[in-house]
Design an enzyme around this catalytic site. Structure first.
Site, short mmCIF file in Angstrom:
data_model
loop_
_atom_site.label_atom_id
_atom_site.label_comp_id
_atom_site.label_asym_id
_atom_site.label_seq_id
_atom_site.Cartn_x
_atom_site.Cartn_y
_atom_site.Cartn_z
CG ASP A 115 -2.10 0.74 1.24
OD1 ASP A 115 -2.48 1.28 2.29
OD2 ASP A 115 -2.73 0.80 0.18
CE1 TYR A 164 6.19 4.00 4.13
CE2 TYR A 164 7.11 4.94 2.13
CZ TYR A 164 7.23 4.12 3.23
OH TYR A 164 8.39 3.41 3.43
CG PHE A 199 9.37 -0.71 1.12
CD1 PHE A 199 8.97 -0.89 2.44
CD2 PHE A 199 9.17 -1.74 0.22
CE1 PHE A 199 8.38 -2.07 2.84
CE2 PHE A 199 8.57 -2.93 0.62
CZ PHE A 199 8.18 -3.10 1.94
CG HIS A 212 6.34 -6.00 6.12
ND1 HIS A 212 6.70 -4.83 6.74
CD2 HIS A 212 5.81 -5.65 4.93
CE1 HIS A 212 6.38 -3.81 5.97
NE2 HIS A 212 5.84 -4.28 4.86
#
Length: 273
Positions: free
Chosen positions: A94, A96, A107, A236
């Site tokens: 998803d 930010y 990321f 993760h």
């Protein structure tokens, strides 16, 4: 997921005055989002599909209602990294969901934006694994320009609402993009961190194995080679899971493993930022 729930908010107040200056999506116009030409067939097929039409209607309705949607260029990863040059895929979940954070690269955040916790852990593992200095900024754009497809599975999100655009159609598009990489890349590393990303492993391996030797982008190769995929899995990198079993992210060694494997395929690659 990329826009993780554990990220500290950037040092910017979240209010309407700030949001007016934050890079965000204001108009639904995929035709105006520049991408590399070799991604266009997959994109065109998706936008014509029922899922693509439904997604467009949903995001347009949210924008019309006044929702603040990030990022400004949802397909920026496809602009920086041509399909023909993809050698590594890092799959997020998803974008930010805070002001100034989402770029359209999983990321990554722009220079000057506070580095979120998951990205800090990525940098810690990069330092532990390869001895590289931890970057002073959070931009992964150099990786994208070197053939790392920084793709999220959902490509838009609303301010302060993680996963708000999940299961609205983006997943069908990003699965199609991953399948294109598996079908066309002679050798590609897939870094799957967390259960959400790892759920794509079977599809990636199936699509890679299904490609006949010697076919690339619809052409015949005079020196046929099978498609190859290295799928690496770990937890993760978020603070809640990076050190937990069964596959801790810190200590996974994925960066050095990917570098060695690509070198064996005569593809030199460096992870420096």
């Amino acid at each position: 997921m990329t826009g993780d729930l554990f990220a500290n908010a950037p040092d910017v107040a979240v209010n309407s005055a700030v949001n007016a200056t934050v890079p965000r999506l204001t108009v639904w116009a995929p035709q105006d989002w520049p991408v590399q030409a070799d991604w266009q067939p997959a994109l065109a097929a998706f936008w014509r599909s029922p899922q693509g039409v439904a997604l467009a209607n949903f995001v347009q309705a949210r924008l019309a209602s006044g929702a603040v949607v990030y990022p400004q260029h949802p397909l920026w990863a496809l602009q920086l990294t041509p399909l023909s040059q993809v050698r590594v895929v890092i799959l997020g979940q998803d974008p930010y969901h805070g002001p100034h954070q989402a770029q359209g690269l999983s990321f990554s955040v722009a220079p000057g934006v506070k580095i979120p916790p998951s990205l800090r852990n990525i940098f810690k593992e990069l330092q532990r694994d390869l001895g590289q200095a931890i970057p002073t900024h959070g931009s992964l754009e150099p990786w994208a320009k070197r053939g790392v497809l920084l793709l999220n599975t959902s490509l838009t999100v609303e301010d302060g609402q993680p996963a708000s655009h999940a299961k609205r159609g983006w997943e069908q598009l990003t699965d199609a993009l991953l399948a294109e990489v598996a079908r066309t890349s002679p050798a590609c590393v897939y870094l799957l961190w967390g259960a959400h990303a790892q759920a794509k492993a079977e599809m990636i391996e199936r699509e890679t194995a299904a490609q006949p030797a010697g076919s690339f982008m619809g052409l015949r190769d005079s020196h046929p080679q099978p498609r190859e995929a290295l799928v690496l899995k770990a937890n993760h990198p978020s603070p809640l899971s990076a050190l937990r079993p069964p596959q801790p992210f810190i200590g996974c060694g994925h960066f050095s493993h990917a570098k060695r494997w690509l070198a064996e395929k005569n593809q030199s690659f460096e992870w420096d930022l």
